[in-house]
Design an enzyme around this catalytic site. Sequence first.
Site, PDB file in Angstrom:
ATOM      1  N   TYR A 104       1.653   9.565 -77.491  1.00 40.96           N
ATOM      2  CA  TYR A 104       1.319   9.458 -78.912  1.00 40.96           C
ATOM      3  C   TYR A 104       0.833   8.063 -79.245  1.00 40.96           C
ATOM      4  O   TYR A 104       0.995   7.134 -78.444  1.00 40.96           O
ATOM      5  CB  TYR A 104       2.525   9.841 -79.780  1.00 40.96           C
ATOM      6  CG  TYR A 104       3.625   8.804 -79.827  1.00 40.96           C
ATOM      7  CD1 TYR A 104       4.495   8.627 -78.751  1.00 40.96           C
ATOM      8  CD2 TYR A 104       3.797   7.991 -80.950  1.00 40.96           C
ATOM      9  CE1 TYR A 104       5.501   7.670 -78.802  1.00 40.96           C
ATOM     10  CE2 TYR A 104       4.806   7.032 -81.008  1.00 40.96           C
ATOM     11  CZ  TYR A 104       5.650   6.880 -79.928  1.00 40.96           C
ATOM     12  OH  TYR A 104       6.636   5.925 -79.974  1.00 40.96           O
ATOM     13  N   ARG A 111      -5.115   2.186 -75.627  1.00 43.68           N
ATOM     14  CA  ARG A 111      -3.765   2.401 -75.083  1.00 43.68           C
ATOM     15  C   ARG A 111      -3.485   3.897 -74.959  1.00 43.68           C
ATOM     16  O   ARG A 111      -2.842   4.345 -73.995  1.00 43.68           O
ATOM     17  CB  ARG A 111      -2.709   1.720 -75.950  1.00 43.68           C
ATOM     18  CG  ARG A 111      -1.314   1.806 -75.322  1.00 43.68           C
ATOM     19  CD  ARG A 111      -0.278   1.010 -76.070  1.00 43.68           C
ATOM     20  NE  ARG A 111      -0.097   1.511 -77.419  1.00 43.68           N
ATOM     21  CZ  ARG A 111       0.650   0.912 -78.342  1.00 43.68           C
ATOM     22  NH1 ARG A 111       1.284  -0.209 -78.064  1.00 43.68           N
ATOM     23  NH2 ARG A 111       0.768   1.432 -79.553  1.00 43.68           N
ATOM     24  N   ARG A 146       7.289  28.071 -69.171  1.00 42.13           N
ATOM     25  CA  ARG A 146       8.127  26.919 -68.790  1.00 42.13           C
ATOM     26  C   ARG A 146       8.287  26.792 -67.275  1.00 42.13           C
ATOM     27  O   ARG A 146       8.802  27.687 -66.612  1.00 42.13           O
ATOM     28  CB  ARG A 146       9.497  27.015 -69.468  1.00 42.13           C
ATOM     29  CG  ARG A 146      10.333  25.750 -69.234  1.00 42.13           C
ATOM     30  CD  ARG A 146      11.663  25.799 -69.955  1.00 42.13           C
ATOM     31  NE  ARG A 146      12.401  24.561 -69.741  1.00 42.13           N
ATOM     32  CZ  ARG A 146      13.138  24.303 -68.658  1.00 42.13           C
ATOM     33  NH1 ARG A 146      13.261  25.205 -67.701  1.00 42.13           N
ATOM     34  NH2 ARG A 146      13.763  23.139 -68.529  1.00 42.13           N
ATOM     35  N   GLU A 192      13.160  -5.023 -75.443  1.00 44.61           N
ATOM     36  CA  GLU A 192      12.376  -4.919 -76.687  1.00 44.61           C
ATOM     37  C   GLU A 192      13.205  -4.138 -77.699  1.00 44.61           C
ATOM     38  O   GLU A 192      14.375  -3.827 -77.454  1.00 44.61           O
ATOM     39  CB  GLU A 192      11.043  -4.226 -76.416  1.00 44.61           C
ATOM     40  CG  GLU A 192      11.193  -2.821 -75.860  1.00 44.61           C
ATOM     41  CD  GLU A 192       9.867  -2.099 -75.636  1.00 44.61           C
ATOM     42  OE1 GLU A 192       8.877  -2.407 -76.329  1.00 44.61           O
ATOM     43  OE2 GLU A 192       9.842  -1.206 -74.788  1.00 44.61           O
TER      44      GLU A 192
HETATM   45  N1  PDD Z   1       6.428   2.042 -82.051  1.00 47.69           N
HETATM   46  N2  PDD Z   1       7.893  -1.067 -78.354  1.00 47.69           N
HETATM   47  C1  PDD Z   1       8.189   0.216 -78.587  1.00 47.69           C
HETATM   48  C2  PDD Z   1       9.255   0.844 -77.762  1.00 47.69           C
HETATM   49  C3  PDD Z   1       7.526   0.931 -79.597  1.00 47.69           C
HETATM   50  O1  PDD Z   1       7.840   2.219 -79.814  1.00 47.69           O
HETATM   51  C4  PDD Z   1       6.546   0.273 -80.373  1.00 47.69           C
HETATM   52  C5  PDD Z   1       5.787   0.981 -81.454  1.00 47.69           C
HETATM   53  C6  PDD Z   1       6.256  -1.077 -80.087  1.00 47.69           C
HETATM   54  C7  PDD Z   1       5.206  -1.849 -80.833  1.00 47.69           C
HETATM   55  O2  PDD Z   1       3.919  -1.408 -80.476  1.00 47.69           O
HETATM   56  P1  PDD Z   1       2.704  -1.545 -81.509  1.00 47.69           P
HETATM   57  O3  PDD Z   1       2.672  -2.955 -81.919  1.00 47.69           O
HETATM   58  O4  PDD Z   1       1.511  -1.161 -80.732  1.00 47.69           O
HETATM   59  O5  PDD Z   1       2.997  -0.622 -82.668  1.00 47.69           O
HETATM   60  C8  PDD Z   1       6.946  -1.706 -79.064  1.00 47.69           C
HETATM   61  C9  PDD Z   1       5.722   2.846 -83.037  1.00 47.69           C
HETATM   62  C10 PDD Z   1       5.411   2.107 -84.273  1.00 47.69           C
HETATM   63  C11 PDD Z   1       6.504   4.128 -83.233  1.00 47.69           C
HETATM   64  O6  PDD Z   1       6.934   4.681 -82.236  1.00 47.69           O
HETATM   65  O7  PDD Z   1       6.648   4.588 -84.367  1.00 47.69           O
END
Ligand code: PDD
Length: 285
Positions: free
Chosen positions: A33, A52, A100, A181
């Site tokens: 996604y 990405r 499945r 993170e």
């Molecule tokens: N999440 N790390 C993780 C695990 C994430 O799910 C996200 C983003 C980021 C930041 O990535 P970016 O700057 O490209 O949004 C880092 C989105 C917002 C979500 O899952 O809703």
Amino acid sequence: MSRVAFVNGKYCDFKKSKVHIEDRGYQFADGVYEVFTVFDNNLVDYNAHLQRLFRSLSELSIKTPIAKKAYLFHIQKIIKLNLINNGLVYLQVTRGVASRDFKYSDSIKSSITITGKIISDDTFNHSVFNGINVTTTKDLRWKRCDIKSLNLLPAVLAKQVAFNNGSKEAWLVGDDGFITEGSSSNAWILDKNNILRTTPKNSNILGGITRESLIRGLKTHGIKFKESKFNLIDIKNAKEAFITSATTFVTPVIKVNNIKIGNGKPGKFALVFLDIYKKSAIFSK
Ligand code: PDD
């Protein structure tokens, strides 16, 4: 006007939109996604997010269900039909529908859904100007966190732990005791030596597009920055902390567990970094 979703080539009433019960996204989280932000009627870093998405698809050998150049058309249409000036577009591609079975056939037709959501300025501004609390919890995820896959159960559990502790985000602690993170964002500190630090890009973290744009901006402004992991001791000594993601931009962290960051208020540099990020990100229609 009611919300509209894009489901496998058709625009339909959001409330009535459906996917098949044997979609592999539903049964195996076999899909990827992206979250695209709409800010003041502009898409933020569209090309980087699309790139990405294609990387994630390629890493999992999932075929794109539509031509690369068709994505922008459908995303823009969802923005228009849902009257989004500020908000987000959620786009999901799964391997498709099949009886499945863990293994898959190359002939499955991949599925795509796109939805849009309005986010009020107030929701965004509240966190940016007041800061958020963070709770740390064990990183239980798999070894390919660089892929933006639907495999989000550990993130769901972590976010719930955070929420139950009065926090908006969870910072995930790897086996080595260092923060990888956030559950849905990248984590940053301004350490005691005034060096901005965030975990190096590797398969333990998602390479955030917001992270990348901020780094570009920091380099332009000659701000000291290091891709270097940090632990709870570093957090205790940190002058500031913040998270980055498409939906939070640069949002200050004022507390991690029971550790107050700085004086417990958003630090003076957080807004500077937000500004640097906004100047570095690419806004397009
Ligand atoms: N999440 N790390 C993780 C695990 C994430 O799910 C996200 C983003 C980021 C930041 O990535 P970016 O700057 O490209 O949004 C880092 C989105 C917002 C979500 O899952 O809703």
